[in-house]
Design a protein around this motif. Sequence first.
Motif, short mmCIF file in Angstrom:
data_model
loop_
_atom_site.label_atom_id
_atom_site.label_comp_id
_atom_site.label_asym_id
_atom_site.label_seq_id
_atom_site.Cartn_x
_atom_site.Cartn_y
_atom_site.Cartn_z
N GLY A 137 -11.83 -34.90 47.36
CA GLY A 137 -11.49 -33.97 48.41
C GLY A 137 -12.73 -33.49 49.12
O GLY A 137 -13.85 -33.93 48.82
N GLY A 138 -12.53 -32.61 50.06
CA GLY A 138 -13.66 -32.09 50.81
C GLY A 138 -13.28 -30.81 51.52
O GLY A 138 -12.09 -30.46 51.61
N SER A 139 -14.28 -30.12 52.01
CA SER A 139 -14.07 -28.84 52.67
C SER A 139 -14.96 -28.78 53.91
O SER A 139 -16.08 -29.28 53.89
CB SER A 139 -14.47 -27.71 51.71
N LEU A 140 -14.43 -28.19 54.94
CA LEU A 140 -15.18 -28.00 56.18
C LEU A 140 -15.14 -26.51 56.45
O LEU A 140 -14.09 -25.96 56.78
CB LEU A 140 -14.52 -28.81 57.31
N GLU A 141 -16.29 -25.88 56.28
CA GLU A 141 -16.35 -24.42 56.34
C GLU A 141 -17.10 -23.96 57.59
O GLU A 141 -18.19 -24.45 57.86
CB GLU A 141 -17.08 -23.93 55.08
N GLY A 142 -16.50 -23.06 58.34
CA GLY A 142 -17.13 -22.59 59.57
C GLY A 142 -16.49 -23.21 60.79
O GLY A 142 -16.95 -22.98 61.92
N LYS B 11 -5.74 -51.53 47.15
CA LYS B 11 -4.71 -50.64 47.68
C LYS B 11 -5.16 -49.19 47.50
O LYS B 11 -5.42 -48.74 46.39
CB LYS B 11 -3.39 -50.84 46.92
N GLU B 12 -5.28 -48.50 48.60
CA GLU B 12 -5.48 -47.05 48.53
C GLU B 12 -4.39 -46.41 49.35
O GLU B 12 -4.54 -46.15 50.54
CB GLU B 12 -6.84 -46.66 49.09
N ASP B 13 -3.24 -46.22 48.70
CA ASP B 13 -2.11 -45.62 49.43
C ASP B 13 -2.29 -44.11 49.47
O ASP B 13 -1.53 -43.35 48.88
CB ASP B 13 -0.80 -46.02 48.72
N ASP B 14 -3.34 -43.72 50.18
CA ASP B 14 -3.76 -42.33 50.12
C ASP B 14 -2.85 -41.40 50.91
O ASP B 14 -2.53 -41.67 52.06
CB ASP B 14 -5.17 -42.19 50.71
N THR B 15 -2.47 -40.32 50.25
CA THR B 15 -1.82 -39.26 50.99
C THR B 15 -2.81 -38.11 51.05
O THR B 15 -3.31 -37.64 50.03
CB THR B 15 -0.54 -38.80 50.27
N ILE B 16 -3.14 -37.72 52.27
CA ILE B 16 -4.10 -36.64 52.46
C ILE B 16 -3.36 -35.31 52.47
O ILE B 16 -2.50 -35.08 53.32
CB ILE B 16 -4.88 -36.83 53.78
N ARG B 17 -3.68 -34.48 51.52
CA ARG B 17 -3.04 -33.19 51.46
C ARG B 17 -3.98 -32.13 52.02
O ARG B 17 -5.10 -31.96 51.53
CB ARG B 17 -2.71 -32.89 50.00
N ILE B 18 -3.51 -31.44 53.04
CA ILE B 18 -4.32 -30.38 53.63
C ILE B 18 -3.99 -29.09 52.91
O ILE B 18 -2.90 -28.55 53.04
CB ILE B 18 -4.07 -30.26 55.14
N VAL B 19 -4.94 -28.62 52.12
CA VAL B 19 -4.68 -27.52 51.21
C VAL B 19 -4.81 -26.17 51.90
O VAL B 19 -4.07 -25.23 51.61
CB VAL B 19 -5.65 -27.59 50.01
N SER B 20 -5.74 -26.07 52.82
CA SER B 20 -6.00 -24.75 53.41
C SER B 20 -6.72 -24.88 54.74
O SER B 20 -7.12 -25.96 55.13
CB SER B 20 -6.88 -23.93 52.47
N GLY B 21 -6.87 -23.75 55.41
CA GLY B 21 -7.61 -23.72 56.66
C GLY B 21 -6.73 -23.52 57.88
O GLY B 21 -7.25 -23.34 58.99
N PHE B 22 -5.42 -23.57 57.66
CA PHE B 22 -4.50 -23.43 58.78
C PHE B 22 -3.51 -22.29 58.54
O PHE B 22 -3.08 -22.07 57.42
CB PHE B 22 -3.70 -24.73 58.98
N THR B 23 -3.17 -21.61 59.61
CA THR B 23 -2.04 -20.69 59.59
C THR B 23 -1.12 -21.17 60.70
O THR B 23 -1.55 -21.25 61.86
CB THR B 23 -2.50 -19.24 59.82
N GLY C 249 -10.00 -20.19 60.76
CA GLY C 249 -11.36 -19.71 60.47
C GLY C 249 -11.75 -19.85 59.01
O GLY C 249 -12.92 -19.69 58.67
N SER C 250 -10.81 -20.14 58.15
CA SER C 250 -11.14 -20.33 56.73
C SER C 250 -11.44 -21.81 56.48
O SER C 250 -11.17 -22.66 57.32
CB SER C 250 -9.98 -19.83 55.87
N PRO C 251 -12.04 -22.13 55.33
CA PRO C 251 -12.41 -23.53 55.07
C PRO C 251 -11.19 -24.45 55.12
O PRO C 251 -10.17 -24.16 54.52
CB PRO C 251 -12.98 -23.49 53.64
N ILE C 252 -11.33 -25.54 55.86
CA ILE C 252 -10.28 -26.57 55.86
C ILE C 252 -10.57 -27.46 54.65
O ILE C 252 -11.61 -28.12 54.59
CB ILE C 252 -10.32 -27.42 57.14
N THR C 253 -9.68 -27.43 53.70
CA THR C 253 -9.89 -28.20 52.47
C THR C 253 -8.79 -29.24 52.33
O THR C 253 -7.63 -28.94 52.55
CB THR C 253 -9.89 -27.26 51.25
N ILE C 254 -9.19 -30.46 52.01
CA ILE C 254 -8.19 -31.51 51.81
C ILE C 254 -8.36 -32.10 50.42
O ILE C 254 -9.42 -32.02 49.80
CB ILE C 254 -8.31 -32.64 52.85
N PHE C 255 -7.29 -32.70 49.95
CA PHE C 255 -7.31 -33.31 48.63
C PHE C 255 -6.55 -34.64 48.69
O PHE C 255 -5.48 -34.73 49.28
CB PHE C 255 -6.68 -32.37 47.60
N ILE C 256 -7.16 -35.67 48.13
CA ILE C 256 -6.54 -37.00 48.09
C ILE C 256 -6.44 -37.42 46.63
O ILE C 256 -7.46 -37.56 45.95
CB ILE C 256 -7.40 -38.03 48.87
#
Lengths: 364, 364, 364, 364
Positions: A23-28, A59-71, A77-84
């Motif tokens: 996963g990863g996070s984009l903060e700011g 095969k990487e049947d990835d589903t990207i889950r967006i955990v946070s960062g959106f309302t 304005g909060s960190p956009i965090t995803i998890f695969i």
Amino acid sequence: MSFTTGSSLKFSIFGSSHGNGIGGSLEGFPAGFRLDKERIKLWADRRKPGSSVYTSQRKEDDTIRIVSGFTGDYTDGSPITIFIENKDSISKHYDYLRDNPRPGHGDITLFYKYGKYRNYQGGGFLSGRMTAPLVALGSIALDLLKEKFGIEIISWIDNMGGLYFGEKIPEGSEEPYKFETRCENPESERLSKDILKEVLSRGDSVGAGIRTVVRDVPKGLGEPFFDSVESSLSKMLFSIPGLKGVEFGSGFRFQGMRGSEANDLFYIDGGIIKTRTNNNGGVLGGITNGMPLDFRVVMKPTSSIHIEQKTVNIEKMEESTLKVTGRHDPCIAIRSVPVVQCSTAITLLDLMIQAQKVGRVLKN
Amino acid sequence: MSFTTGSSLKFSIFGSSHGNGIGGSLEGFPAGFRLDKERIKLWADRRKPGSSVYTSQRKEDDTIRIVSGFTGDYTDGSPITIFIENKDSISKHYDYLRDNPRPGHGDITLFYKYGKYRNYQGGGFLSGRMTAPLVALGSIALDLLKEKFGIEIISWIDNMGGLYFGEKIPEGSEEPYKFETRCENPESERLSKDILKEVLSRGDSVGAGIRTVVRDVPKGLGEPFFDSVESSLSKMLFSIPGLKGVEFGSGFRFQGMRGSEANDLFYIDGGIIKTRTNNNGGVLGGITNGMPLDFRVVMKPTSSIHIEQKTVNIEKMEESTLKVTGRHDPCIAIRSVPVVQCSTAITLLDLMIQAQKVGRVLKN
Amino acid sequence: MSFTTGSSLKFSIFGSSHGNGIGGSLEGFPAGFRLDKERIKLWADRRKPGSSVYTSQRKEDDTIRIVSGFTGDYTDGSPITIFIENKDSISKHYDYLRDNPRPGHGDITLFYKYGKYRNYQGGGFLSGRMTAPLVALGSIALDLLKEKFGIEIISWIDNMGGLYFGEKIPEGSEEPYKFETRCENPESERLSKDILKEVLSRGDSVGAGIRTVVRDVPKGLGEPFFDSVESSLSKMLFSIPGLKGVEFGSGFRFQGMRGSEANDLFYIDGGIIKTRTNNNGGVLGGITNGMPLDFRVVMKPTSSIHIEQKTVNIEKMEESTLKVTGRHDPCIAIRSVPVVQCSTAITLLDLMIQAQKVGRVLKN
Amino acid sequence: MSFTTGSSLKFSIFGSSHGNGIGGSLEGFPAGFRLDKERIKLWADRRKPGSSVYTSQRKEDDTIRIVSGFTGDYTDGSPITIFIENKDSISKHYDYLRDNPRPGHGDITLFYKYGKYRNYQGGGFLSGRMTAPLVALGSIALDLLKEKFGIEIISWIDNMGGLYFGEKIPEGSEEPYKFETRCENPESERLSKDILKEVLSRGDSVGAGIRTVVRDVPKGLGEPFFDSVESSLSKMLFSIPGLKGVEFGSGFRFQGMRGSEANDLFYIDGGIIKTRTNNNGGVLGGITNGMPLDFRVVMKPTSSIHIEQKTVNIEKMEESTLKVTGRHDPCIAIRSVPVVQCSTAITLLDLMIQAQKVGRVLKN
């Protein structure tokens, strides 16, 4: 710190190729940008293996889950965090590799750094798979720059196997994705495929060069000295697994140039100061000068090849051999094109926020 | 932040080429290292203009004042700060340059970034003179690495004006300073001088390539991903004015290589794991593998040349011309050799402290 | 950057109280520490609401998912990332709160900062629930400090509702968890419960003070000036929602003291330098002196109370009223005790790594 | 890193009390602010010893040299660096102190951290003199905030020796400087002087509390969580030598409060949302709410007193005594008032730039 980078916009990654997931996070990231899940998926697919015969068939049947960062549908304005999630992480496969490091990979240096506690499966946290969150999150930065500021980042392969395909720049950022080999025109595609076929038939791999041109980049981006455009970009780019060189504008060709031809002379065109040439790649003194940002990177040949190679057994401290099985990329650069593009987007957006050319909350 | 870089060892600069003076600070340097003022002066002189006919004749009778960081003759754990007074900063000379930016320099981008408040004299805080504190302070790191850990950083010019001088590595870090052109052997020196004379006679300048090899660098240096050896070094190196490309190991030559030749195969030599080749320049997965660290940079030709060039008057917004007077370097790379070396030393020492291979207080 | 803190050990959080979930990352944690999921759950439960009648009865049936950072049962040097799913996030409840900010909460300041794009549900990313990852990850740091270095961090409530329970320090870090009100002895527990009952009966809440004592903290921790023990700890502690003051040693009582009583006089006890008193709370010049680290924080009364309060409707810009429903904590300090403890553990471990008293890979 | 702090605006210090001199750098300060050397001197004098009988009579005839950061009379975007020469640094005086650490000072912790290499003279780089560059540079931030944004930072002593002088806030930031004891009114001045005289007559010292109120601070300052207003300010404030506690708004009085009295209720006044009380000190959720920023700090009594104290000889490891000679401050808080004020200014300006409320180049 190693898994986080950036200044006003911070990008961080976590996970490993054969654990629970990555996963990863984009903060700011500025508040008020509309989320487009389809676009994120589109970009993730461009990096994913298995998209053509010329990339790894894993095969990487990835589903990207967006955990946070959106309302609602907008960034808040909060960190956009995803998890695969990692789906098929068969660790048995890696028992032999544990003791016999693969040449060209970071297996041995993880051993040097972390000893018996290292994450040894499939490159661990040094795996190329770690670039998946970079592309997913970087694509949001890419879209923001395009939609709100008209900044277009174009990346494509201009050299494969030592064969240079020329100076021509694709018309837009979507162009190279019309070609399976991420090049600029059908002829380059044909030549690339010939090289790839030959390489595949031998179980070998090949290196390549990726050029990036950024159109309509604002003037005055980049902080003097240590956070210059070149320093900021190269720090990010050299984090891409397999990337071994970065050059701006004329780059290493400057070695053979005189000042009188290297200097980009100024002139005025429709009230705008431009330069006749762009040897400096749009950067002077570390700061953008309004000309297109222009740089190239080199990707080494995929280290995993289907040819028996000499290595050492680090437990027994004796020489051994190793043959990587499974299907791998004949040219990792193909899948690195969107990685370079998205890395560039994150870095430029960071510099834009630092220069206060992007607000903390977007205007509509 | 723009004027500070580094993680566990922070380097910062201040001042400008035509103000009161310039200086720098090295924060996080271990306590207990003996100060050798003669060594600092020796290194500063190697960067200084006027050392030979092949470098700028501008007089910089610099006295380096060590303001802090020492108690008695030993470092005490506090920031080592130095200050170098600017002696003859005649600002009148720069009135024309204020309105007519020099091609190839950062004059115009400082204008874009800071407008009328910019530091416009002689490149302001983007001047090459800003590397003086980097060399003075970096030389202390250089000496620490050599004395306490036997790490030797060798930098030299291996390509001038497109002429490549070959693979041979100087025996030690002092070798290249036996040649006025900072190359590896008398023949390269002779060829370089021919190029420089020709260039000088035309009032022109020439680009060059600098290679760096670090011997006996410890295994396991570099943090995964964003603080990798390559990311850390390139961020620092691209801050050097005029530097436009960085490549590790085989660098851009990887474009024309196959995986089977690019992969460095492991073997055991006297109980030590080595690689047969060193295409990866001593770095795998961003971490040192015990082989020599090996990278090249390119320096563009000096931007200041004695040939009339086209520019624009940014006040009147009309095209104009400009001819830089005074004596300048025919090849800025010559004086950049110690800058690259000292930048490397600071970055490596930072990585050494991060990896806890250097303590906060040195052992004796 | 707002959601990341720390130097050699970085802690970051993501998510929000009513989105998909919340999580956090601990980057720079040494490799080679055995994972104990039961311990993590134990600590998480200590912070969780619903553990007694004296804490909020909100159900948080949290399952902590450890996403990365481990290979086998041991930490592997990569970021330890956890994720906690949000189970019942009923956002309807928050429609009225959207326009009518709760007094004492950050609802209104999120509005000021992010406008219509703010994360407005239940405090958004300012919610106290954000401390859940802090406790889960901090407890690993807590255990490492205890197991490997014998450092014991003891936190307890020594003042509730203005009632001071005295100087006595609990015997060990587990002691206060024998009491529902996290205090030091049965008598304090009885008094606290009386206060809490009275407060609960009125739908009101009450403030409290938390003291922390760290036993066997190594000498020489803390970096001079801006990363002193006090600066580092206070930066972390003031991030805890509702915490409004931090004092070290005699703290605000220094106002009424003379130097002759405030100075801690040195003496030798069994070959060890100690001080007769510990007014400085174990810190001199920002660096630990070997005496127990000793500080206090104040937690304001829970802002959510069941009494009608005056507020304003920010859309209509008119005065309005608001009565928070649902069950809330009569004294948020009770659940903050493990938060303070775990925050302290993360900060101390960071300072330990900076001072190189903890290696990047643990020894066994 | 220990000698540098801040995010978008970085402040760093160098030097030590008895070396060549001390200095500091302010990096990221906006371009286009007019330099007023008289103002800088005025503020430096307010911190300087010897200004009255109630402060140390040590002569510090400091000349502040502004080394860089200005082009003409205006800031130019580069680091503002100042240097203050140490005039009479008689190190002989410190030979006894080398082996016999002064109670209450950092002498012993410098020994623990740096051993024989420590900077041991007069507190070394932990000396209170290190706040001189903080005041000199912070005063420029103070003036910018006042001139360009109307933000007024008022600091004064509201408690000396345990005697509380009441809630009244001085009319403006200059008010407290009309009193030698930096208090709010003549009666407090009279009482303070009585305490100071008594303390001076015994060779003793006394503690005090400093309150700070910031008027017209913009709404929305402060980043959620770890760079909140409280976290940012406390990190800076706890770097001030002798400061042992920080509380916001009602601070430790929250211990004795109920939620129903602690919550600041909203109302509308002339179209502006205000709160009836300001128990939260202008900060909710770590972000400013438009009410005055309000916090208090405690300064411990000056550690250097003219009374014989017990200490230990760290070389011989035996108990000893020590009597500090020379003239010292009876109450260090008096000279700390401008230090608190200037620290606040630097932190607020940093938060203003982060929130993009101050540009990189000032508008006129």
